[in-house]
Design a protein around this motif. Sequence first.
Motif, PDB file in Angstrom:
ATOM      1  N   ILE A 145       0.881  -1.116  -0.102  1.00  0.00           N
ATOM      2  CA  ILE A 145      -0.010   0.135  -0.059  1.00  0.00           C
ATOM      3  C   ILE A 145       0.878   1.342   0.143  1.00  0.00           C
ATOM      4  CG2 ILE A 145      -1.378   1.275   1.584  1.00  0.00           C
ATOM      5  CD1 ILE A 145      -2.918  -1.240   2.083  1.00  0.00           C
ATOM      6  N   ARG A 184       2.338   1.568  -3.588  1.00  0.00           N
ATOM      7  CA  ARG A 184       1.578   2.019  -4.356  1.00  0.00           C
ATOM      8  C   ARG A 184       1.209   3.579  -4.427  1.00  0.00           C
ATOM      9  NH1 ARG A 184      -3.302  -2.539  -4.032  1.00  0.00           N
ATOM     10  NH2 ARG A 184      -2.323  -3.969  -5.220  1.00  0.00           N
ATOM     11  N   ARG A 185       1.649   4.252  -3.300  1.00  0.00           N
ATOM     12  CA  ARG A 185       1.398   5.844  -3.237  1.00  0.00           C
ATOM     13  C   ARG A 185       2.467   6.554  -3.979  1.00  0.00           C
ATOM     14  NH1 ARG A 185      -0.865   5.525   2.961  1.00  0.00           N
ATOM     15  NH2 ARG A 185      -2.906   4.834   2.119  1.00  0.00           N
ATOM     16  N   PHE A 214      -8.087  13.461  -2.546  1.00  0.00           N
ATOM     17  CA  PHE A 214      -8.596  12.024  -2.173  1.00  0.00           C
ATOM     18  C   PHE A 214      -7.218  11.321  -1.935  1.00  0.00           C
ATOM     19  CE2 PHE A 214      -9.333   7.576  -2.595  1.00  0.00           C
ATOM     20  CZ  PHE A 214     -10.234   7.435  -1.893  1.00  0.00           C
ATOM     21  N   GLU A 274      -5.714  12.375   1.239  1.00  0.00           N
ATOM     22  CA  GLU A 274      -6.658  12.233   2.536  1.00  0.00           C
ATOM     23  C   GLU A 274      -6.432  10.660   2.970  1.00  0.00           C
ATOM     24  OE1 GLU A 274     -10.681  13.507   1.271  1.00  0.00           O
ATOM     25  OE2 GLU A 274     -11.528  11.885   2.493  1.00  0.00           O
ATOM     26  N   ILE A 275      -6.193   9.840   1.974  1.00  0.00           N
ATOM     27  CA  ILE A 275      -6.198   8.435   2.407  1.00  0.00           C
ATOM     28  C   ILE A 275      -4.479   8.206   3.057  1.00  0.00           C
ATOM     29  CG2 ILE A 275      -7.919   7.358   0.945  1.00  0.00           C
ATOM     30  CD1 ILE A 275      -5.209   6.526  -0.837  1.00  0.00           C
ATOM     31  N   ALA A 276      -3.895   9.220   2.774  1.00  0.00           N
ATOM     32  CA  ALA A 276      -2.479   9.240   3.407  1.00  0.00           C
ATOM     33  C   ALA A 276      -2.365  10.094   4.658  1.00  0.00           C
ATOM     34  CB  ALA A 276      -1.349   9.730   2.409  1.00  0.00           C
ATOM     35  N   ARG A 295      -4.930  14.272  -9.889  1.00  0.00           N
ATOM     36  CA  ARG A 295      -4.952  13.295  -8.686  1.00  0.00           C
ATOM     37  C   ARG A 295      -3.850  12.435  -8.581  1.00  0.00           C
ATOM     38  NH1 ARG A 295      -9.992   9.336  -8.630  1.00  0.00           N
ATOM     39  NH2 ARG A 295      -8.902   8.578 -10.293  1.00  0.00           N
TER      40      ARG A 295
END
Lengths: 334, 244
Positions: free
Chosen positions: A78, A81-82, A105, A108-110, A153
């Motif tokens: 994970i 993937r960032r 987004f 935000e998830i990070a 994005r």
Amino acid sequence: MIEIKHLCKTFPTSEGEFHALKDINLTIEDGAVFGIVGMSGAGKSTLVRCLNLLERPTSGQVVVDGKDLCALSQGELIAQRRSISMIFQQFNLLMQRTCLKNVCFPMEIAGVKEAQARARAMELLETVGLPDKAESYPVQLSGGQRQRVAIARSLASNPKILLCDEATSALDPKTTRDILRLIKDINRRLGITVVVITHEMAVVEEICTHVAILDHGVMMETGRVEEVFSNPKTEAGRRLVYPDGVVIDRLSAARVVRIVFNGGSSYEPLIASLAIDCGVKVNILGADTRNIDGQAFGSMLLGLPQDPQEAAKAVGYLKNQPNVTMEEVRDYHG
Amino acid sequence: MDKFLTDLGEVFSNPKYLEEFAAGTWETLYSTVLATVLAYLIGLVLAVLLVAGEEGGVRPLPTVMMKGLNVLINILRSVPFLILMLFVLPLSMLILGTQIGTAASIPPLVVAAAPFVARLLETSLREMDRGVLEAAQSMGCTPFQIVWKVMLPECLPGLASNFTTAFITILGYGAMAGAIGGGGLGRIAMNYGYHRNNLAVCLVATVLIVILVQIAQSAGSYAVARMDRRSRSVPKRRGRKKSA
């Protein structure tokens, strides 16, 4: 650097196993714009999905900056993937979020703080030329604008690699050029390695530095774009580089030759000088010529005169030209 | 016919009836809302498990578990509602200490409706664009983030629209519950209309239920249209600001 080593991917089907990728080996250097081309069904999309493990290879390795992705734990994957972003043919924006929120987004998830994320997202929307669309919803945008938001994005997580899966295939030619220019610009300015999946050779010509040709899950050839394009070594390569084959006049040529321009030369002077220097007139049966980075590439199909002596003279002349290779086409059917 | 007209006059003139209808409407409303919210929450969790947990889902779960869940939902859905209610009434006894009345009808309503709601919401979640899920995965979302930040918000219009459907279905179930000791408009219709042959009361109670359904549907459709960002024709926030 991305190294793909002996990568195989098989899918179980009702008629047994389907081999989507067969022993792929590929090295993609940092900063390259690497095109992977092939007809539909060649395995391009599967290959690019192996680069961020959206598809898990059946065997083989995908090594990104020295790390074998298949050996990573779920958490490490994970995180990895960032740093590998992806854009898609269908853009895949979140339709219930504004453009600004879409760009926010990945941050935000990070766990990036909201104010900070918003500021960065605004910057990115400016980078892609859409600062005024921050509060619009994706449905209000055109295809090209949506892809720009998707690109903004994809940059939000400061990736090292950008994967483009047929990113321009749903766009019209002008928008395609604009988006490609943007991607090229991002590659140059931010030094992001770009992997482009496409079935359109025009896309490769426009932005790629390197290319690999994929056919039925097998990597046929790879190299710098100008090398592969000027002289495709495999049948699959020729099919892609000269998709229309040849466009033809009726004529009574006894022999037909294909000459290939490898850059540095141009077409008309050659044919003209052939006429002037040797007094031989040849018939241009078809031509597919391209201009890559200011150099001439492509091929031309010539019908030689009936007279064997004149034909031999022309062949001799063409053989001695620099940057031109010539081959006899034996199974030519006008 | 004469009796019907006299009864109807009575319904509108006798304050006892008005009180009864007011109380019945309130009972119906609160039991339906409560049961819907609870059934919806349980159904949503089940639906997420069904969609995310399947093979190839966001977070695949053991096949045995998924099979068990599917069979359980199918069984609960195939038992006729009235019979299921009778089976579940002991649960009301356990939780609330009574098997009669409006509150007592809520647990059976929830148990009966949750599996239905689960299937309803499952279809909403399956409308999710797989490409968007793939994009979320490629960005490094955890399975929980995908469910919480992508699936649920993106499917919101469908989920909300199915809330209305669930509400109306449970309203209907609740009316049936009136037959076996539940409260509300259903009980009034049963007691007066069926047991005492007072068709006027039965009719008024039914009309009230119809009105509740209409209001629920209109309000639901309006809310869904407001939250759906996927269509250009919807009133947008900017549009509202301009007119204000």
